[in-house]
Structures are given as structure tokens and as C-alpha cells.
Write an enzyme that holds these catalytic residues in place. Structure first.
Site, mmCIF file in Angstrom:
data_model
loop_
_atom_site.group_PDB
_atom_site.id
_atom_site.type_symbol
_atom_site.label_atom_id
_atom_site.label_comp_id
_atom_site.label_asym_id
_atom_site.label_seq_id
_atom_site.Cartn_x
_atom_site.Cartn_y
_atom_site.Cartn_z
ATOM 1 N N THR A 1 -5.274 -2.305 -0.218
ATOM 2 C CA THR A 1 -5.484 -3.739 0.045
ATOM 3 C C THR A 1 -5.260 -4.090 1.499
ATOM 4 O O THR A 1 -5.987 -4.906 2.078
ATOM 5 C CB THR A 1 -4.508 -4.574 -0.817
ATOM 6 O OG1 THR A 1 -4.865 -4.384 -2.169
ATOM 7 C CG2 THR A 1 -4.560 -6.049 -0.487
ATOM 8 N N THR B 1 -1.008 0.006 -2.810
ATOM 9 C CA THR B 1 0.280 -0.063 -3.517
ATOM 10 C C THR B 1 0.213 0.500 -4.936
ATOM 11 O O THR B 1 1.216 0.962 -5.470
ATOM 12 C CB THR B 1 0.782 -1.522 -3.602
ATOM 13 O OG1 THR B 1 -0.224 -2.305 -4.251
ATOM 14 C CG2 THR B 1 1.093 -2.083 -2.233
#
Ligand code: ASP
Length: 353
Positions: free
Chosen positions: A25, A101
Site C-alpha cells: 500500500t 502489511t
């Protein structure tokens, strides 16, 4: 593989940090046509963090091509990342790996096993919001991870292990877990203290950091065998479904996620299926579905039943550490007894004694 190296500043004489960018991201932008977030090439990303020119470290960045969403991470890339650290080990004082993540805890665990006798920091970080968003957490995470990787005491690194830095917390990589998909404090370690808390100052929890290894040279392991499964049991799990998963061809080891302190059904037909598998030489490693606490197979009859059919205890390991440890051990040793013995030993700080 040949990698393009991008110099980010000319801070000669400062600790040298290599940043390896894998995607996630942090470096994504919204694609109008696809209607989803997609990864950006790193040369376009560095411009979003002008502070990189001011960090107290000499910085080089290697983008791994193509950048990926970490849901596409795999053991081949883990080996490639470990190789990149190994081949640059003598040149740099510390390493930062920018990573999505979602699977960061798997990757940090995998690298902790692939890099033996690590005597320098390897710090994973990422972000919940991409760099292009004004409220992004990426900038702070990246800058602090770099500062931690560059931090030294009397010209020696303070950190000698693979860590995750996220939202003010430095955590041991093979003890960490993604807990949160929408708040900024995405990572925690339930069974091990934080290695450092970073606010205005960086407060290290020094007694809990791994010591500098006694062997001076870093050893790279470059084989992983992914012939493994994670099976999470639940009340009502049909024995025939369990049997079908356990009879998967070429299966070598299983992480069995059990209840509480390592308990499972005492039904003879359930235990019989497990016994048939362990007798064949397939390793079954018991870890708990609870995020805190440890497997103690002797405490309840429900745990003892597993022990009697040859299931071994994974103590307080996370599923991420357990599964990557098995891939590493199966890649390294053909002798299953050896794999079984080492799976129960603490190799890189991933489990309690
Ligand atoms: N899906 C993204 C990834 O893991 C999420 C993130 O980076 O936070 O690559």
C-alpha cells in the site's frame, strides 16, 4: 538477478542503509480504470518523501521489480530478499525492507530463518495509507525504520535481528502479527515485549534484543520447501475433511492450530487420523489459535491426546513463524527427525524456552 540501485542522498561518512522496495500500500496509487489500488514504480515514489534527503544515513534504494501487493509474496521472493541482504551485507550498516502489511509478518519470519548469524538490522516497514494520501502513515514509518537501521552505539549496530517497525513500535519480526486492518497500529507481539518504543526519543528495550552473534559471518540459507499446510480446527470439523487435507500428495508438515493451550477433540476417530499421518513421518506442529500464551500439551487430556499420537508442541510461536520455520527446516534438512527436533527448538528468538 540484476538490480537497479538508486542513490537517494550523498551523506558520506554516515551509516549506510540499503532500502529494498517490494511494493504494498505504501507505494500504491488509485487506478481509475481498474477501480483498485495498484503498485507504483519506486522512482515515482521517492519524490513523495523529500525528508529522505535529510535523514542521518547514506541511502541507496533497490526496487524489486515488479512491485507487488504482498498477498502475492512467496518463498522464491523471500530467498531473493535474503540473497539481496547477504550480497550487500559487507557494504551496508543496516537494511530496510518496504513491504505490504498483509504478509509482512510471514516475510519477516522467513528472513529471520534464512539469515543465520545476522549481526545488523533488517527492518521491515510499510503503511496503512499510501504515500500519495495526505494523512499517510508511510512517511513516519519509512523515516523511522531508516533511522533505526542506521542507529549505532560506538559504531556498532544496536539491532542484530529481523524486525518490523510500525507506528512507533519496533517488534521482533518472527514474533509479530498483523492485528489491525484499518487503524494505524497494525502490528503487535503478544508473546514478546516490544524491542523499542519510538516517540520523541527511541527507547530501546535492550535486554530483549538479540545479542550480537558469536559467529561473525552471516550465513545465507537459500532453500525453502513449501510442502506444508496450516490447518485450523473448529468444533464440528468433519473428520473426513481433515483426512482429505492430510492425505494431500507430497505433504511433509502441518501447522495445526488448536484451541487454548493446545487442545483438540478427544474423539478416537479424530486422533486416529492424526496418528496415521505422524506414523507416515509427516510432522504435525501444534500451535494455539490464541494470540497470547503457549501450547502445553500435558495440561489437559485434550492436549495429551495430541501428544500421544505424535503431535509436537510449537509452544508460543505465531502461525507466521511456525509455517516459515517449517519451510526453512524442510528446505535445509532431508532427515525428518532433524526437522522435528529443530522445529521444537528456539532458533532465532521465535519461541520461548
Ligand atoms: N494489500 C496490501 C499489501 O499487503 C496492504 C498493505 O500494504 O498494507 O501489499
Amino acid at each position: 538477478m540484476n538490480y537497479k540501485e538508486i542513490k537517494l542522498n550523498e551523506h558520506q561518512g554516515q551509516p549506510k542503509v540499503l532500502v529494498i522496495y517490494t511494493g504494498g500500500t505504501l507505494g500504491m496509487v488509485y487506478d481509475q480504470q481498474k477501480g483498485t489500488l495498484i503498485p507504483l514504480p519506486f522512482d515515482q515514489i521517492a519524490q513523495y518523501v523529500p525528508e529522505l534527503s535529510r535523514v542521518p544515513a547514506e541511502l541507496t534504494i533497490i526496487p524489486v521489480e515488479p512491485p507487488i501487493d504482498s498477498s502475492d509474496m512467496n518463498p522464491e521472493i523471500w530467498v531473493e530478499l535474503a540473497r539481496l541482504v547477504h550480497s550487500n551485507y559487507d557494504i551496508y550498516d543496516g537494511f530496510v525492507i518496504l513491504h505490504g502489511t498483509d504478509t509482512m509478518a510471514f516475510s519477516a519470519s522467513a528472513l529471520s530463518f534464512l539469515l543465520e548469524n545476522l549481526g545488523k538490522p533488517v527492518i521491515f516497514t510499510g503503511a496503512q495509507l499510501s504515500l500519495g494520501v495526505a494523512r499517510t502513515d508511510a512517511r513516519e514509518n519509512v523515516i523511522t525504520a531508516i533511522e533505526l537501521a542506521a542507529d549505532q552505539n560506538e559504531r556498532k549496530p544496536i539491532i542484530n535481528e529481523v524486525c518490523i517497525y510500525f507506528n512507533g513500535r519496533l517488534l521482533r519480526g518472527n514474533r509479530a502479527k498483523k492485528y489491525e486492518s484499518s487503524q494505524f497500529d497494525a502490528f503487535q507481539t503478544e508473546n514478546y515485549p516490544m524491542l523499542a518504543e519510538v516517540g520523541v526519543y527511541c527507547e530501546y528495550n535492550l535486554p530483549y534484543l538479540l545479542p550480537k552473534p558469536t559467529e561473525s559471518s552471516l550465513q545465507l540459507h537459500s532453500e525453502m520447501d513449501a510442502s506444508v499446510l496450516i490447518i485450523k480446527i473448529f468444533p464440528g470439523l468433519k473428520v473426513e475433511f481433515l483426512e482429505s487435507m492430510l492425505s494431500t500428495p507430497n505433504l511433509k508438515a502441518v501447522v495445526l492450530e488448536t484451541f487454548g493451550s493446545g487442545n483438540a477433540s478427544t474423539k478416537p476417530e479424530f486422533l486416529k487420523v492424526l496418528e496415521e499421518v505422524t506414523v507416515k513421518g509427516i510432522l504435525i506442529l501444534n500451535i494455539s489459535q490464541c494470540v497470547g500464551g503457549s501450547v502445553r500439551q500435558q495440561d489437559y487430556a485434550t492436549g495429551l491426546g495430541l501428544q500421544k499420537v505424535g503431535v509436537i508442541s510449537g509452544k508460543d510461536m505465531t502461525p507466521e513463524a511456525a509455517v516459515t520455520k517449517l519451510m526453512y527446516l524442510l528446505g535445509r534438512y532431508e532427515d525428518l527427525e532433524k526437522v522435528k527436533e529443530l522445529a521444537q527448538n528456539n532458533l532465532r528468538g521465535e519461541m520461548g524456552e
